[in-house]
Design an enzyme around this catalytic site. Structure first.
Site, short mmCIF file in Angstrom:
data_model
loop_
_atom_site.label_atom_id
_atom_site.label_comp_id
_atom_site.label_asym_id
_atom_site.label_seq_id
_atom_site.Cartn_x
_atom_site.Cartn_y
_atom_site.Cartn_z
N SER A 144 -0.29 42.97 -2.52
CA SER A 144 1.23 42.97 -2.85
C SER A 144 1.44 43.58 -4.21
O SER A 144 2.54 44.17 -4.39
CB SER A 144 1.49 41.48 -3.06
OG SER A 144 1.28 40.62 -1.82
N ASP A 163 -9.42 34.05 -4.80
CA ASP A 163 -11.03 34.62 -5.05
C ASP A 163 -11.24 34.91 -6.61
O ASP A 163 -12.40 35.21 -6.89
CB ASP A 163 -11.34 35.74 -4.16
CG ASP A 163 -11.25 35.55 -2.61
OD1 ASP A 163 -11.35 34.41 -2.31
OD2 ASP A 163 -11.29 36.52 -1.91
N ARG A 175 -32.14 17.07 5.39
CA ARG A 175 -31.56 18.49 5.94
C ARG A 175 -31.18 19.39 5.02
O ARG A 175 -30.83 19.06 3.79
CB ARG A 175 -30.29 17.96 6.70
CG ARG A 175 -30.32 17.35 7.99
CD ARG A 175 -29.04 17.14 8.68
NE ARG A 175 -29.11 16.49 9.75
CZ ARG A 175 -28.34 15.66 10.44
NH1 ARG A 175 -27.00 15.51 9.90
NH2 ARG A 175 -28.62 15.15 11.50
N GLY A 222 -14.64 34.26 -0.47
CA GLY A 222 -15.20 35.32 -1.29
C GLY A 222 -15.63 36.51 -0.45
O GLY A 222 -16.97 36.63 -0.34
N GLN A 228 -9.49 25.33 1.50
CA GLN A 228 -9.57 25.96 0.20
C GLN A 228 -8.23 26.39 -0.20
O GLN A 228 -8.10 26.49 -1.50
CB GLN A 228 -10.63 27.06 -0.18
CG GLN A 228 -11.79 26.64 0.08
CD GLN A 228 -13.10 27.98 0.62
OE1 GLN A 228 -13.43 28.31 -0.42
NE2 GLN A 228 -13.10 28.26 1.63
N ARG A 229 -7.28 26.88 0.57
CA ARG A 229 -6.11 27.47 0.23
C ARG A 229 -4.90 26.29 0.21
O ARG A 229 -3.99 26.32 -0.49
CB ARG A 229 -5.44 28.03 1.34
CG ARG A 229 -6.27 29.72 1.42
CD ARG A 229 -5.44 30.40 2.27
NE ARG A 229 -6.04 31.73 2.36
CZ ARG A 229 -6.02 32.50 1.49
NH1 ARG A 229 -5.34 32.23 0.08
NH2 ARG A 229 -6.73 33.88 1.44
#
EC number: 2.7.1.11
Lengths: 360, 360, 360, 360
Positions: free
Chosen positions: D117, D139, D174, D182, D285-286
C-alpha cells in the site's frame, strides 16, 4: 404485536446479550420491539423509548453494560419528587407506566432486573400489565433459578484478581485481603475463593471471628507459608465485632471509602504483626465482556423471554433449571432470596482442602 | 488408608485441580496418596508411581495439563506388546494392575478419565479393585453428569477464536470456517457458536447439506452482511456427501492435515464465489489454564471423589446434578453417551436469532 | 565462576523471566548460580541463599512474582536493628554483605531492583563488590533505559480496568475515578488513559485543578455523554489543593485506606452533582503473568546481565536502547529519574483526541 | 480542509485506533474527514466514501478489524478488469483515483497500509496526490520504524497459544509444532518463541536442517524432557529440503490446507518416533482486540498522521523512533524490508537459554 424491553438495577455482564436475543427472537416472530431507557424512566417521560431493530442489537452480544442504560433508582410506586420547598417526597407514578405503555402500543414488557425490579414488575402485573421477567443479579441471590448471567463473569474477575494477588503476596510475605461483592449472599467470595485457592473465605452466611482468621494466617506461617489470601464478601458478618464495617454510601451521599477489607487488613496486621494489604474489587466485577458461560446463558434467557411472551406467561420469569430454561412465577421466585448453604459440598470441600471460614 | 490417583485419555483443563482437591481431602483424612503416572502405565511397570503430598499439589489448581501425565493408549485389557517377529499383539495385563496395586498397598483408586477410562475402571471393579471414577471429557459427551470440567474452558477458547475471526472476516468480507472439537457430540460447536454469535453451526447431531450452508451465507450477503462465521464440529455429518472428511490419523501414523474445515471452506468458496478461509482450533482447546467455572467444578469433583472413597462407593463416579455433586454407577453413566438434543432450548433460540444449522 | 542473583524492591511482573534467563545463560557458560533470598537478607543471615539450577528456573518465565522473594526494607547501609530497650537504630551492615558473599564464593552479583536497589548496588560496587544491575520499576521511572519489564503489564492491567469501568459507567451515567500507580511519574496513567480512551488523565508532571476536571466532565455531559472516566496517578498533584491526599501508610503502620481517587470522586460529585465512584487498582498492577512484551524484555535483560558479568561491566546496568540492549553506568542512570515530558507526542495526541489533563 | 483516510492490505489489530485518533485530531483542527471503503475501492466507484465524525469513531479504539474494511487486491495501477470474453486484464486506473479525490474535495489522504500500500501511495504522490502514510504490518517487516501496531498483538496471540500447547504437550509427551505468520520475516516466531520458552524456533532468516531440529528434540528427550514445542514461521526455509512446503493459495484459488507445520510434524515424527502434532495459528493472529501496547502506538500514529498532514509531509510516513514519533520518506522506508538480524541480542540470548534455531 409490539413488545418492549427494559433493564433495571445495577448493570451486569450479559444484559446486552439478553436484549439482543430477545429482540431478534421477537423480530423473527414478526413483532416490533421498543427499548425503554433507564429502567422505567423511559415510560415516565424521564428518558427515551427507542425502537430496537436488527441493526441496533448487532454485535452487542459480547459487550458489557446495557445499551438501554439502567439505574438503581426510580421505583414507580415510590418515585422521588422534589417539592416546591426543596424537600423530597415519594409518590406513586405506576399508573403513568401503564398509560404510557398503552399509548405507545406496547402489549408486553420483558423486564430484566434483580429482585427489586422483579418485585416492581409483579406489582405492575397485579395492576394488569403484561410482563415477563428475566432475573439479573451479580450476587446470584435470586432464587427460582440455578444461577443468572453476570455471576460467572464476576467470579472470573475475582479469580483473576486472586491469581494476581497470590504472586505479589508470596513475593512479599504479605497477607492480602480482597473484598468482593455480596452484601447478603457470599457466592462470589465462596466460588472465587475456592477456585482461586484462597486461604480464608469470609461470607455473610457463616459468622466468623477475627481470632479464627488470625489463627488460620499464623498456622500457615508456622508451616512456612508466610503469605495468605483472604477473600471477604462486602457483607460478611464479624461475629466478635472486632472489625467494624464502614457502610456503603447512600444515594446522593459521598462515595464509599474502603469497607470491610481495609478494616480487616488493619485488624489482622495489628493482631499478627504481619504486613497486610487490602484491595476492593468493586465495580470491576460489574463491568466488561461477559464470559462465554454468561453470554450463552444470557442469550438463552433472552430467547426464552420472547417465548414466554408468546406463551402469555405474564408474571413469570425465565429461570435455569439445569439443563432446561423454564418459567417460574415471579412471586414464588422472589419470596425467599438464595443464600449459601453452609452444608453445601463446595463449603465442605473447601474446608477439607484447607480453607478457613473463620468460624472455628 | 492408602489411595492412588490416575489420569487417562486426552488431557483437559482442570485435571490438576481434581488431583489437588482429591489429594488434600485425602491427606486431611489422614490417608496417604500415590500418583500413578500416565494412566495405568505406572501400575504396569511402564512408568512411575509417586507419592502425592501437600507440596506436590501446591499451586497447581490453575495449571492446565496433568502433573501425572496421561495417554490415549495402554488399555490394560488389550495392551499392545511387540512380538519377537516385530508384529504387535494385544494381551490382557489387567491382573498385573491388581497385583501391583496390592503390592504398593493401594487400597483404593480415584480414576480420572473419559468414557474409555471409565469403562476400563468398571472392568477392574468387576475384578475386585476398589475404584471411584471422575468423568473427564472436553466434548461433554459423558452422560450421568450435567457437565464436566474442561468443557467450559474449551468453549471459552472457541468463543475467543470466534471473536477474533469476526473482526478479520468482517474487514475482508470473508467467510471463515472454524473447526472445533466434537467427533460425536456437537456441544462445543453449539455453545461457542451461539455465545459467539456465529452465523452457521454444524454439529454431528443435525445432518446438514452444503446447499443450505451456502444459502445461509448468500442470504446474509444479500442483506449487506458480506462476511460469515461458520463453526463446525470435527465430526459434523455432511448429509449430501459434498464435503468429504479427511479422517484423523491413527496412532503411529502421520499427524492429521486439515479436516472438515478446509474441505468445507473450499466447497463454500467454489459454490458461492466468496473468499473463504479455514481454521482448525485443535489442541488449543485442550490446553491452558482452566476457566474459573472449571477450576471450581474440578475442585468439587476432587473433593467429592475423596468423599466417595470414604463412603466406599466402588464402581461409582462423581457427577454434577445441579446444584449438588452426587455419585452415580459408572455402568449406568457410560451406557449411553450424551448428545445434543436438537429440540433443546439452545438450538431453538439459536434458530430464532438467525443461526443456520444447515438442515433447511 | 560462581555468580549470585537477587531481587529487591516491590515485585514486578517479569522478575522470574529475568532470573530464568540469567541463570540459564550463566549455566550455559559453565558457571554456578546462587539465589539470594529477599533482597540482601540472604547475605545478612536473615534469609537463605539457595542454588539455582535448570530445574529451579524451569517453567517460571511466565509467572508473576519472584521465586527469590523480595522486600522494600533492609538497606544494608542503614539496617534497622532493635535495641535492648526496644527502640530501633539503623546500622551499616554492608561489610557483612561483602564478607558473606566472599565466604560463599560468590564472585559476581546480578542485582535486580529499582532505583533504591541500584543505588545500594552502586555503593557496594564502590566498596569493591562486583555487581551488574537490572533495572526494575513498575512506574517506568528509571532513566537510562527506554523502559523496563513490568511496566507494560501494569499498563495492560490498567487498560483492562478502564475497559470494564467504561461499560458500567456508561450504563449508569456515572463518573468513575480510577487510581493507578505512579507517585512521581505518571507513565501508567498516561499510557493506560490514552490507550483506554479515558476522558481525564491526571499525572504528577502536569499540575491540575479540580475546576478544570469538573469542567471537562460537564462539557461531556452537555454533549450528551453522561459518563466519564478519570484516570489519576496516585501522586498526581492537585494545584488548587481542593483534593487533599490521604498518604500511604508507613511500614509498621496501618494499611492505606483510599487515596486520591476517593477524595477526587467526592470532590467531583460535590461540584458537579454527578454520581461518582472510585476504584483503586493497587496491587493488581504488580501481580500476575507478565505480558508477552515484558516476558521478552525480561528475558533479554536476564541474558544481557549474564553477558555483562562475562564482560566485567561492574557498576553497570543493562538497558534498552531500542532496538538493542546495552549497558550503562548505574551512577548515570540513577542520577535523574525519568518523568513524563508534557510536550511528548503522547500528551499532544491525547489533547487532540479530547483528553483533559486538568490543566486548562 | 477536507482529508480522507483509507486502510489497505491484510487487517491488523489497531487499525481502528489509528482511524479514531487521526479523525479526532483532524476534527479538532476544524477539518472534515472522509473514510474511503476497502482500500482504494471507494475512490474507484467500487465501494463507498463515507463521512467520519466523532460518532463514527466513538468506542472503536479497542476493536479489531477496520471500520473502513480492507482488501489485499485492487492496486489502482494494475487493476484487474474482466474482459468481454471472460478473461482478466490489468489496467491503470490511478488517474481515476486523483480525479475522484478532487471531485470529492479531498485535499489530503492518510493511507494506512503495508509495504504494498505504501508503494502505491508513493506512486500516487509522484502523480501529485497529497498523501501521508501509516505503516501497518503484522510481520513487523516494514523498515524505517522500530515497530508497528498489530505486531505486539500477533505476538501475544502466539504466546498464548504456546502457553496452551505447553501443557498439553507435556501431559502427553508430545512434540507440538506451531506455525505462525511470517513469510519473509521471522519476528513473530522469534519474539513469541523466546517469550513463550519454546524449544525450537525456525525463521526465514536462519536456514535450518531437519536433522538439527530432530537432534534438539531428542537431546531434550535424553534429559528427561519428553515433550517439545517447535515454533515455525510460515516462510521458514528448510535448508536440506526435507520438509517441502505446501504453498499458500493464490487469490481465487482454493484455500490453503496446512503448510510447513504439518509437513514438519510428519517429518519429525518419522525421524524421531515421537508423537507429533501441528497447529496453524493463521487468522487468529490478525483478529481481535489490540493489546494495550498496540492501542497506544496506533493512537500515536493516528495523531501523528494528522500532524504530518498539517505539516504538509506528503510522501512521508509516520514512524516510531523510540521514544518519539517522527516522519520518514516512504521511498526510503520501503527501499529495504526489515528482517531479523541473526546476531541480534534476542537470538543470542535465545541460544544461551537453550533454544535451537535448527542451524547447528
Amino acid at each position: 404485536m409490539r413488545i418492549a424491553i427494559s433493564t433495571g438495577g445495577g448493570d451486569a455482564p450479559g444484559l446486552n446479550a439478553v436484549i439482543r436475543a430477545a429482540t431478534l427472537s421477537a423480530l423473527e416472530r414478526g413483532w416490533s420491539v421498543m427499548g425503554i431507557k433507564r429502567g422505567y424512566a423511559g415510560l415516565l417521560g424521564e428518558d427515551e423509548v427507542i425502537p430496537l431493530t436488527r441493526e441496533s442489537v448487532r454485535g452487542i452480544g459480547h459487550l458489557g453494560g446495557t445499551i438501554l442504560r439502567t439505574t438503581n433508582r426510580g421505583n414507580p410506586f415510590s418515585f422521588p419528587v422534589q417539592q416546591a420547598d426543596g424537600s423530597w417526597r415519594e409518590i406513586d407514578r405506576s399508573d403513568e407506566i401503564l398509560e404510557n405503555a398503552r399509548n405507545l402500543g406496547i402489549e408486553a414488557l420483558i423486564s430484566i432486573g434483580g429482585d427489586g425490579s422483579l418485585a416492581i414488575a409483579q406489582r405492575l402485573v397485579d395492576k394488569g400489565m403484561r410482563i415477563v421477567g428475566v432475573p439479573k443479579t451479580i450476587d446470584n441471590d435470586v432464587a427460582g433459578t440455578v444461577t443468572t448471567f453476570g455471576f460467572d463473569t464476576a467470579v472470573a474477575t475475582a479469580i483473576e484478581a486472586i491469581d494476581k494477588l497470590q504472586t505479589t503476596a508470596e513475593s512479599h510475605d504479605r497477607v492480602l485481603v480482597l473484598e468482593v461483592m455480596g452484601r447478603e449472599a457470599g457466592f462470589i467470595a465462596l466460588h472465587s475463593g475456592v477456585a482461586g485457592s484462597a486461604d480464608v473465605v469470609l461470607i455473610p452466611e457463616i459468622a466468623w471471628k477475627l481470632e479464627h482468621v488470625c489463627e488460620a494466617v499464623m498456622e500457615r506461617d508456622r508451616r512456612g507459608r508466610k503469605f495468605a489470601i483472604v477473600v471477604v464478601a462486602e457483607g460478611a458478618k464479624d461475629e466478635g465485632g472486632h472489625v467494624s464495617l464502614i457502610g456503603d454510601s447512600l444515594p446522593g451521599q459521598a462515595p464509599r471509602i474502603g469497607g470491610v477489607a481495609h478494616n480487616l487488613a488493619k485488624a489482622i496486621q495489628a493482631k499478627t504483626g504481619k504486613e497486610c494489604r487490602a484491595m476492593v474489587l468493586g465495580h470491576l466485577q460489574r463491568g466488561g465482556m461477559p464470559t462465554g458461560y454468561d453470554r450463552l446463558l444470557a442469550t438463552r434467557f433472552g430467547g426464552a423471554a420472547a417465548q414466554a411472551v408468546a406463551d402469555g406467561k405474564w408474571g413469570h420469569m425465565v429461570a435455569l433449571q439445569t439443563p432446561h430454561i423454564v418459567t417460574v412465577p415471579i412471586r414464588e421466585a422472589i419470596r425467599e432470596p438464595r443464600r449459601v448453604d453452609p452444608s453445601h459440598d463446595i463449603v465442605q470441600t473447601a474446608r477439607r482442602t484447607g480453607i478457613s471460614f473463620g468460624d472455628r
